[in-house]
Design a protein around this motif. Sequence first.
Motif, PDB file in Angstrom:
ATOM      1  N   ASN A 256      46.633  39.989  37.453  1.00 46.51           N
ATOM      2  CA  ASN A 256      47.683  40.750  36.784  1.00 46.51           C
ATOM      3  C   ASN A 256      48.445  41.610  37.792  1.00 46.51           C
ATOM      4  N   GLY A 272      50.324  36.867  37.004  1.00 42.98           N
ATOM      5  CA  GLY A 272      51.102  37.216  35.826  1.00 42.98           C
ATOM      6  C   GLY A 272      51.951  38.424  36.134  1.00 42.98           C
ATOM      7  N   ARG A 313      53.942  38.329  29.907  1.00 41.85           N
ATOM      8  CA  ARG A 313      53.773  38.040  31.319  1.00 41.85           C
ATOM      9  C   ARG A 313      54.321  36.646  31.633  1.00 41.85           C
TER      10      ARG A 313
END
Length: 321
Positions: A256, A272, A313
């Motif tokens: 992330n 993401g 995302r």
Amino acid sequence: MANKTLQQARKNKSDEFYTQLPDIEAELKHYKEHFKGKTVLCNCDDPRISNFFHYFSYNFEFLGLKKLITTCYKSQERDLFSQNNSERAIYLEYTGNKTGGRVPVAEEIGIKHLKGDGDFRSPECIDLLKQADIVVTNPPFSLFREYVAQLVKYNKKFIIIGNQNAITYKEIFKLIKDNKLWLGRSLSYIAFQVPPYYQEKSTRYWQDSSGQKWRSMGNVCWFTNLDIAKRHEELILYKKYTPQEYPKYDNYDAINVDKTADIPCDYDGVMGVPITFLDKYNPEQFEILGLDDHREIWRGRGPDLNGKALYRRIIIKKREK
């Protein structure tokens, strides 16, 4: 049914936004090379007061245009916020100032009547679309999917304004992923004039000293399929990857990244990133793999991180050099 749908969109206050000339100038100055010898169509504008028509007619010779066509949905009134109550729609054709000046002469602007109400999906408006090389306008946001689909169907180049959330529409995102559509130069808090009957909002709404109502949506951007220099600007990466700062999702093998500027320079795996990444997207530097809930990645649900669902995302990875 099509006419009824457009009328409903026109009545929808969320669609009643009027683009200001400085915002048009700030964006379109980056596309000058594309306009020479081209026919431009503005097919969601009242041509007598449209700032798109103003921009292209006053810069006709500077841009080297071949023709400018602007269609009007029903109303021919000069009032900026006319209620589309005229019996017939019109369209204007302009082929430049023949007297040698730069200011458009009214007598040289051909005013013609349409048989229908100016719906961009009507046969006569599609005939005008077929004449155009480039379409530039601010279409109704509620019809954005259908509007873009028509441009793609007829293989048109375009520069249009849309809500940033349109990025997440399945039909629009597929075009972005396939490099058939991308964001323009500006991603900004564009201020729009709105009609007198527009309901007051608690945020991003104000009235000026003359009583004119204004609204800034805060998430407006330009969409285009014309190449500009920005699309080839490489994003400078400086942060180093650590498992602590870049945890993996609970439900997908990707790290992330909360901010585009924080994409690690030394990580070559799947990541993401927020949808605002597209403002910095260089297809030569990154590859787009998918969007969280389009069932290509998460199979119907978004990303989870430490048991909490995150907002949208885009899934990317760096291209090999």
